[in-house]
Write an enzyme that holds these catalytic residues in place. Structure first.
Site, mmCIF file in Angstrom:
data_model
loop_
_atom_site.group_PDB
_atom_site.id
_atom_site.type_symbol
_atom_site.label_atom_id
_atom_site.label_comp_id
_atom_site.label_asym_id
_atom_site.label_seq_id
_atom_site.Cartn_x
_atom_site.Cartn_y
_atom_site.Cartn_z
ATOM 1 N N HIS A 59 15.224 -75.505 48.216
ATOM 2 C CA HIS A 59 16.221 -76.198 47.416
ATOM 3 C C HIS A 59 16.871 -77.303 48.228
ATOM 4 O O HIS A 59 16.828 -77.295 49.467
ATOM 5 C CB HIS A 59 17.291 -75.217 46.915
ATOM 6 N N CYS B 288 28.463 -54.671 71.662
ATOM 7 C CA CYS B 288 28.181 -53.246 71.507
ATOM 8 C C CYS B 288 28.289 -52.578 72.869
ATOM 9 O O CYS B 288 28.485 -53.241 73.888
ATOM 10 C CB CYS B 288 26.802 -53.013 70.895
#
Length: 713
Positions: A67, A199
């Site tokens: 698009h 983390c």
């Protein structure tokens, strides 16, 4: 939505439009030109291809939706091709067969997003895709698409639900577009968002969350996102000027955010790192909403907050959560010391022989490259005979000495960075001091945990004192570290040191005494913990238990480390094998993950199993726990030891006996593979079955279409 967005002239069924996205887009642009919608097909094709290069527009269901906005068209236009030769648009489940080209006029972004969002939500519906695949004439496609585009818009709540459904189906691009269209008008200025991911180990989750958020943001037109992964492999630090101009902050983390004061005063969305992996679009939407909400929670500002650097970005986060994050922070910073030191110890054994541990303190100091040791070395007045001599013995002792010295920092690093996780920089020095005292009094890693928490809490408390401005500048660098170190030291020497040392001594004696069925039971427990949350707190607790004992150098400690590493290798390998043996039990995305998960498993990266566990936790996690328990029990039964804390199969030289590692790993993988296949067959997951069946049907259709002569475009 006008029904003229797509017409039969803009549809082609079963053409061969080339083998690359650029060729397909070019042919669709020519189709738009032949329908009288553009006089500049090359301009249209170039704009769509440029957008495609930024991020592939392939989505689940073997669909692609290239698009663009361009001056080459004057009205929103949708072209469609059902390809006889599918093409790779970087979709999650293979080459795309159904391709939509969405062309919106310059300045017509709102219409462009409406088309894209409605298509995105429709693409998770099997009936819509079936209509496109089974269409016999272009009018069938036009009717199906018009039904979607002309549907009445749903309320915001319903749209959000659909977006969640899309995300659950694995369509990242579709979900992102649907969410952005519903949540933010295209005409509104882009929101500037800065995200931080981290983390406990700084290896897998940190970068998985960063990638998920980045991909989600790249597919949206309503945000400008910059990400700072705070992991062990590093990452670009977000420029302070962008932070200052940001509308909101996303913290997807399990450990304390570094230099949190940079974000002070910004609206914040604070969640565990796994949410950044699984729900990136939702977190972005929440950040946009927080930016527009004057009552949104904000990153604390002011001297106390800046000095504290706590693991909590919200003023009202509970202390249990704060302490949990602090412990994970300590483990995160401890891991590099363990990994470097442990691997160097293993290399020392490999080069110098297993008796090099008897001379690592003497040989590097008494000998040199010009004066190499022989087999007999005088140590503390006694002659010790080594199996190796010369360069092998000397370099082995040097490597072992470096590793041993690195391992001596493990408890101090654990304690220091737990303190940092609670109180920021002022908590580091007292934490290191407390950790060193823990080693001195024999309290080990248990003492390190206690002193780290004490140092963090006390430093945080002192940092909250209201002091005169002239004294404020001395607080974080002098007053807080001084008073906290004094208090922690006194508490350890006068109160807690001896009791904690007794606990540690008792634990070591218990481990040394374990044999037979008791050792096997310990292996079962370790295996269950390693596979319970695949990198989460329970997994890290088992890993900490294994690595903390390496510096002791006992057979029991090595056996625990082996059980930890072997059990942690099981889940990714087992799930990878299961996807090959019974692919129909797994979604197309899981099948793709299975192609590489085995390598992560062999490297002792348990996080390779997370995509499978997130999609189907009630079948995957218990199955992996069974396999982990079997691997741990077998490893302990065979008395397998590992002198390295990481590396998986690639540090085979560190296992003793090496063949026992292979047997234990094979047992665990076989049990886990059989268990997960049985669980999925006996307790079917409807969503996964439907996704796998749709993929199989689409593959069959592709093969049928490919064998037929392509229709003329």
């Amino acid at each position: 939505m006008s029904s003229s967005t797509i017409t039969p002239d803009l549809v082609r069924l079963d053409p061969d439009f080339g083998g690359t996205p650029a060729e397909v887009i070019g042919n669709l642009a020519e189709l738009v030109a032949s329908a009288g919608r553009t006089s500049e097909p090359q301009v249209l094709a170039d704009a769509a291809a440029a957008r495609e290069e930024k991020a592939g527009t392939g989505v689940n269901g073997q669909v692609a939706i290239p698009h663009c906005r361009t001056s080459a068209v004057s009205e929103p236009t949708l072209a469609f091709a059902r390809l006889s030769r599918p093409v790779d648009f970087s979709g999650p489940d293979g080459d795309a067969q159904l391709v939509f080209l969405i062309a919106a006029p310059e300045g017509g972004g709102k219409e462009h997003l409406k088309i894209l969002s409605k298509l995105a939500r429709a693409l998770v519906r099997g009936d819509f895709l079936d209509k496109l695949r089974n269409a016999s004439v272009p009018e069938d496609v036009v009717a199906a698409v018009d039904e979607v585009l002309n549907a009445e818009p749903k309320k915001k709540k319903a749209a959000t639900s659909e977006t969640a459904e899309t995300a659950a189906a694995g369509s990242t691009v579709a979900a992102t577009t649907a969410t952005s269209a519903v949540k933010q008008p295209a005409s509104a200025p882009k929101k500037r968002i800065v995200a931080v991911t981290s983390c406990a180990t700084g290896i897998a989750h940190t970068y998985m969350a960063a990638d998920a958020l980045e991909q989600a943001a790249n597919a949206r037109d309503d945000v400008e996102l910059r990400i700072e992964p705070q992991g062990s492999s590093g990452g670009d630090r977000v420029d302070q000027a962008f932070i200052d101009s940001a509308d909101a902050v996303i913290f997807a983390h399990d450990v304390a955010v570094h230099d949190r004061e940079r974000f002070a005063g910004k609206p914040v969305i604070d969640s565990p790192v796994k949410r950044g992996i699984n729900e990136p679009n939702t977190m972005i939407d929440e950040a946009i909403a927080a930016a527009d909400n004057p009552n949104a929670r904000r990153v604390p500002g002011g001297a106390a907050a800046a000095s504290s650097g706590s693991g909590d970005a919200q003023g009202d986060v509970s202390w249990p959560k704060r302490l949990q994050q602090a412990i994970m922070t300590g483990v995160s910073y401890m891991v590099p010391f363990v990994a470097a030191g442990g691997l160097l110890l293993a290399l020392g054994f490999l080069v110098g022989g297993y008796d090099v541990a008897n001379g690592w303190q003497t040989i590097p100091l008494d000998f040199s490259p010009a004066n190499l040791p022989g087999h007999d070395v005088l140590i503390d007045g006694e002659t010790v005979t080594f199996d190796r001599s010369g360069w092998a013995l000397y370099m082995g002792a040097v490597l072992f000495a470096i590793g041993q010295l690195a391992m001596q920092f493990v408890v101090a690093a654990l304690s220091g960075y737990i303190g940092y996780g609670i109180a920021g920089r002022p908590g580091i020095a007292p934490g290191f001091v407390g950790g060193a005292i823990s080693v001195m009094v024999g309290a080990g890693f248990i003492g390190g945990l206690v002193t780290g928490l004490l140092a963090g809490v006390i430093a945080y408390w002192i940092g909250s004192w209201k002091v005169p401005r002239w004294l404020g500048s001395l607080m974080p660098v002098v007053i807080i570290p001084l008073l906290t170190s004094l208090i922690v030291g006194l508490v350890m020497f006068l109160l807690l040191g001896r009791p904690l040392g007794a606990v540690m001594t008792g634990l070591q004696s218990w481990l040394e005494s374990m044999s037979g069925s008791s050792a096997i039971l310990l292996g079962v427990i370790i295996g269950l913990m390693m596979c319970f949350d695949l990198g989460g707190p329970v997994n890290k607790a088992a890993y900490l238990f294994g690595t903390a004992g390496l510096s002791a150098g006992t057979d029991a400690a090595y056996e625990i480390m082996a059980a930890v590493m072997i059990a942690g290798m099981v889940p990714p390998i087992a799930l990878s094998i299961a996807t090959f043996l019974r692919s129909k039990l797994f979604t197309p995305a899981e099948q793709e993950n299975g192609k590489s998960a085995w390598l992560l498993g062999l490297s002792f990266v348990s996080e390779g199993a997370i995509p499978f566990a997130a999609a189907d936790p009630f079948r995957v996690i218990p199955s992996m726990m069974l396999g982990g328990a079997a691997a741990g029990a077998t490893s302990m039964a065979l008395s397998v030891g590992a002198k390295a804390p990481h590396g998986g199969i690639f540090v085979i030289f560190a296992y003793e006996p090496w063949w026992g590692m292979f047997i234990a790993l094979a047992v665990g993988v076989v049990v886990a593979t059989i268990a997960v296949i049985a669980a999925k067959q006996l307790w079917p997951n409807k969503t996964i079955e439907e996704a796998a069946q749709d993929h199989a049907d689409a593959t069959a259709d592709n093969q049928t279409d490919s064998s037929a002569a392509p229709a003329t475009a």
